[in-house]
Design a protein around this motif. Structure first.
Motif, short mmCIF file in Angstrom:
data_model
loop_
_atom_site.label_atom_id
_atom_site.label_comp_id
_atom_site.label_asym_id
_atom_site.label_seq_id
_atom_site.Cartn_x
_atom_site.Cartn_y
_atom_site.Cartn_z
N ALA A 210 0.61 -1.22 -0.35
CA ALA A 210 -0.40 -0.03 0.05
C ALA A 210 0.54 1.12 0.15
N HIS A 211 2.17 1.50 0.69
CA HIS A 211 2.75 2.29 1.01
C HIS A 211 3.32 2.56 -0.34
N TYR A 212 3.86 1.07 -1.57
CA TYR A 212 4.50 1.46 -2.22
C TYR A 212 3.74 2.36 -3.32
N GLU A 213 2.11 1.96 -3.16
CA GLU A 213 1.49 2.04 -4.51
C GLU A 213 1.19 3.30 -4.25
N LEU A 214 1.25 3.83 -2.62
CA LEU A 214 0.40 5.28 -2.91
C LEU A 214 1.54 6.28 -3.13
N THR A 215 3.11 5.93 -2.96
CA THR A 215 4.28 7.06 -2.90
C THR A 215 4.95 6.40 -4.47
N HIS A 216 4.80 5.37 -4.12
CA HIS A 216 6.65 5.57 -5.44
C HIS A 216 5.81 4.32 -6.72
N SER A 217 4.22 4.56 -6.87
CA SER A 217 3.61 3.77 -8.12
C SER A 217 4.27 4.09 -9.96
N LYS A 218 4.42 5.40 -9.85
CA LYS A 218 4.82 6.06 -10.66
C LYS A 218 6.13 6.02 -11.42
N TYR A 219 6.96 4.77 -10.07
CA TYR A 219 8.18 4.13 -11.08
C TYR A 219 8.06 2.54 -11.10
N SER A 220 6.61 1.65 -11.04
CA SER A 220 6.56 1.02 -11.33
C SER A 220 5.26 0.64 -11.87
N TRP A 221 4.65 -0.89 -12.00
CA TRP A 221 3.99 -0.91 -13.42
C TRP A 221 2.64 -2.40 -12.32
N SER A 222 1.91 -3.01 -12.97
CA SER A 222 1.05 -3.35 -12.02
C SER A 222 1.00 -4.37 -13.47
N ILE A 223 1.62 -5.98 -12.70
CA ILE A 223 1.06 -6.52 -13.50
C ILE A 223 0.45 -8.17 -13.05
N LYS A 224 0.39 -8.84 -13.60
CA LYS A 224 -0.84 -10.33 -13.53
C LYS A 224 0.20 -11.41 -13.55
N CYS A 225 -0.34 -12.69 -12.50
CA CYS A 225 0.68 -13.36 -12.40
C CYS A 225 0.04 -14.25 -13.62
N GLY A 226 0.96 -15.20 -14.03
CA GLY A 226 0.68 -15.70 -15.77
C GLY A 226 0.39 -15.49 -16.50
N ILE A 227 1.28 -13.75 -16.64
CA ILE A 227 0.96 -13.62 -17.96
C ILE A 227 1.76 -12.26 -18.65
N GLN B 127 3.27 -18.75 -3.10
CA GLN B 127 4.07 -19.96 -3.96
C GLN B 127 4.49 -18.87 -5.96
N PHE B 128 5.53 -19.10 -5.84
CA PHE B 128 5.78 -18.00 -6.81
C PHE B 128 6.82 -18.62 -7.33
N SER B 129 7.24 -18.77 -9.13
CA SER B 129 8.26 -19.65 -9.71
C SER B 129 7.78 -18.23 -10.99
N TYR B 130 8.94 -18.34 -11.66
CA TYR B 130 9.29 -17.40 -12.77
C TYR B 130 10.07 -18.00 -14.00
N ARG B 131 9.45 -16.96 -14.61
CA ARG B 131 10.14 -17.37 -16.03
C ARG B 131 11.13 -15.89 -17.03
N LEU B 132 12.46 -15.81 -17.07
CA LEU B 132 13.11 -15.26 -17.57
C LEU B 132 13.15 -14.99 -18.95
N SER B 133 13.17 -14.14 -19.77
CA SER B 133 13.92 -14.29 -21.55
C SER B 133 14.43 -13.23 -21.60
N TYR B 134 15.34 -13.68 -22.85
CA TYR B 134 16.01 -11.94 -23.75
C TYR B 134 16.44 -12.29 -24.87
N LEU C 235 9.19 -11.38 -18.51
CA LEU C 235 8.51 -12.26 -17.38
C LEU C 235 7.47 -12.15 -17.33
N CYS C 236 7.76 -13.81 -16.50
CA CYS C 236 6.53 -14.23 -16.54
C CYS C 236 6.36 -14.93 -14.71
N ILE C 237 5.49 -13.76 -13.91
CA ILE C 237 5.13 -14.74 -12.70
C ILE C 237 3.79 -15.55 -12.30
N VAL C 238 4.27 -16.75 -11.92
CA VAL C 238 3.04 -17.44 -12.05
C VAL C 238 2.63 -17.54 -10.10
#
Length: 270
Positions: free
Chosen positions: A139-156, A207-214, A261-264
């Motif tokens: 909540a703090h980050y979303e209110l104070t620093h959100s302009k430096y990040s974007w919201s994402i959804k898991c699995g996408i 519990q989360f896993s992730y995939r990176l591709s470059y 990036l994909c977080i599952v």
């Protein structure tokens, strides 16, 4: 010790009722449960010399099994009495002031704190000293620093855009109220890229896993991790495991990174 109390308990032993006295007390000074050598909490096995001086099992080899107080041998005779006291001493969770009502055995607080839902997490933004529970941090980050990040959804899959010199990029997952840190580390062999979740290792977090591709010039580097590491504070030390390595020959001269990036969410996969 003060505040001693007694209670008479009964249990069945082959059909007969047997009385067993249960007593409790308050320990005034917990420092007596610390190793006098390293000053850390004693942990079983606990050893004593012939004069009764104590030392924890990790200190005995460092002392070459010689008591620092009297030079008598130490590391062979167990102090069963102190071990019994240690295994019977319960203390409040370090996060009691934040709402945790659980108790843990003395010396085991750090193990519980890693999984405590009330553990305090640090804001990953530079020059921000905010700490709070992982949900309050979100909540703090979303209110104070959100302009430096974007919201994402898991699995996408999403494209993470960052400069290597920035070292860190924060992604927010609104459904879970979690912050994920994408970090890069420039090294002689290339650039390390890793992902961590800013939260305690509590089961409630998930519990989360992730995939990176470059990809560059038709060449693709892919890294898949079965688990996202949970941290209460982002570290800028070079990771020793769980990272993707991008070789220097695949880096853009501008220092620009385009990483898919994909977080599952492993517990809520569709």
């Amino acid at each position: 010790m003060v505040g001693a109390s007694e209670a008479l308990l009964f249990h069945s032993d082959e059909g007969e009722r047997v009385a067993k006295r249960h007593r409790s007390a308050t320990l005034l000074d917990l420092d007596i449960l610390d190793c006098p050598v390293c000053c850390e909490a004693l942990a079983t096995p606990i050893f004593q010399c012939d004069n009764g001086h104590l030392a924890c099992s990790s200190c005995c080899p460092k002392l070459r099994n010689k008591c620092p107080s009297c030079a008598f041998p130490v590391g062979h005779n167990r102090c069963r009495a102190m071990e019994s006291i240690l295994e019977s001493t319960l203390v409040p969770c370090p996060n009691e002031m934040f709402g945790c009502t659980k108790t843990c055995f003395y010396g085991k607080e750090s193990a519980h704190e890693k999984e405590c839902i009330f553990s305090q997490c640090s804001c990953p933004s530079l020059n921000c000293d905010y700490t709070g529970s992982y949900k309050d941090l979100y909540a703090h980050y979303e209110l104070t620093h959100s302009k430096y990040s974007w919201s994402i959804k898991c699995g996408i899959p999403y494209t993470a855009v960052m400069f290597i010199s920035n070292k860190i990029l924060i992604k927010r997952v609104h459904e879970s109220k979690l912050l994920f840190a994408v970090q890069c580390f420039r090294k002689p062999c290339g650039v390390y890229v890793t992902v961590s979740c800013i939260a305690p290792s509590a089961p409630e977090v998930g519990q989360f896993s992730y995939r990176l591709s470059y990809t560059k010039d038709g060449q693709t580097v892919i890294y898949e991790s079965p688990e996202v590491k949970k941290v209460r504070k982002v570290s800028f030390e070079t990771p020793q495991e769980n990272f993707m390595l991008i070789p220097h020959n695949l880096l853009f001269r501008s220092g620009f990174l385009l990483i898919e990036l994909c977080i599952v969410d492993k517990l809520n996969q569709e």
